[in-house]
Design a protein around this motif. Structure first.
Motif, PDB file in Angstrom:
ATOM      1  N   GLY A   1      38.885  39.170  40.392  1.00 25.24           N
ATOM      2  CA  GLY A   1      37.656  39.156  41.191  1.00 25.24           C
ATOM      3  C   GLY A   1      36.560  40.008  40.574  1.00 25.24           C
ATOM      4  N   GLN A   2      36.928  41.165  40.057  1.00 23.78           N
ATOM      5  CA  GLN A   2      35.945  42.038  39.410  1.00 23.78           C
ATOM      6  C   GLN A   2      35.399  41.402  38.142  1.00 23.78           C
TER       7      GLN A   2
ATOM      8  N   VAL B   1      35.128  38.161  37.578  1.00 21.41           N
ATOM      9  CA  VAL B   1      34.242  37.071  38.003  1.00 21.41           C
ATOM     10  C   VAL B   1      32.898  37.635  38.437  1.00 21.41           C
ATOM     11  N   ARG B   2      32.937  38.666  39.270  1.00 22.50           N
ATOM     12  CA  ARG B   2      31.688  39.272  39.761  1.00 22.50           C
ATOM     13  C   ARG B   2      30.863  39.834  38.611  1.00 22.50           C
TER      14      ARG B   2
ATOM     15  N   ARG C   1      29.261  36.996  36.721  1.00 15.86           N
ATOM     16  CA  ARG C   1      28.204  36.368  37.528  1.00 15.86           C
ATOM     17  C   ARG C   1      26.958  37.246  37.556  1.00 15.86           C
TER      18      ARG C   1
ATOM     19  N   GLN D   1      25.517  34.923  44.460  1.00 14.67           N
ATOM     20  CA  GLN D   1      26.851  34.448  44.830  1.00 14.67           C
ATOM     21  C   GLN D   1      26.815  33.059  45.465  1.00 14.67           C
TER      22      GLN D   1
ATOM     23  N   GLU E   1      36.053  37.313  44.778  1.00 16.77           N
ATOM     24  CA  GLU E   1      35.429  38.461  44.114  1.00 16.77           C
ATOM     25  C   GLU E   1      35.911  39.796  44.672  1.00 16.77           C
ATOM     26  N   ARG E   2      36.265  39.828  45.951  1.00 22.17           N
ATOM     27  CA  ARG E   2      36.770  41.068  46.550  1.00 22.17           C
ATOM     28  C   ARG E   2      38.273  41.244  46.336  1.00 22.17           C
TER      29      ARG E   2
END
Length: 97
Positions: free
Chosen positions: A26-27, A29-30, A33, A40, A58-59
């Motif tokens: 998730g980190q 991906v964030r 992005r 988002q 993402e979390r």
């Protein structure tokens, strides 16, 4: 001869959720992005999933399936391997540390 029956689901005692890999993915991906300056909700639309589901990924609250990982990587225009590599100990940005 009778076919063996297939039992659906996971074997007894296995975990359905591992938080460390989910958080790392998730980190990654964030970070990708944000580096591309994509909001988002816009990114979720590009990947073809809901914004709330993207937020959970993402979390680190959801472990995405392989097809979903591929959709995310295509929307980010980076390889799925780059996103997954963050889960390998000692692996940073394409090289072993």
């Amino acid at each position: 001869m009778q076919k063996p029956t297939i039992q659906p689901g996971r074997p007894a005692g296995t975990s359905t959720y591992e938080s460390a890999p989910a958080m790392a993915f998730g980190q990654a991906v964030r970070a990708a992005r944000v580096a591309q300056a994509i909001a988002q909700d816009e990114f979720a639309a590009l990947a073809g999933i809901s914004r709330s589901h993207m937020g959970k990924i993402e979390r680190g609250e959801h472990v995405p399936t392989l097809p979903l990982i591929l959709k995310i990587s295509m929307a980010l225009k980076i390889s799925a391997a780059e996103l997954i590599a963050v889960n390998r100990p000692g692996f940073r940005g394409g090289s072993l540390v």
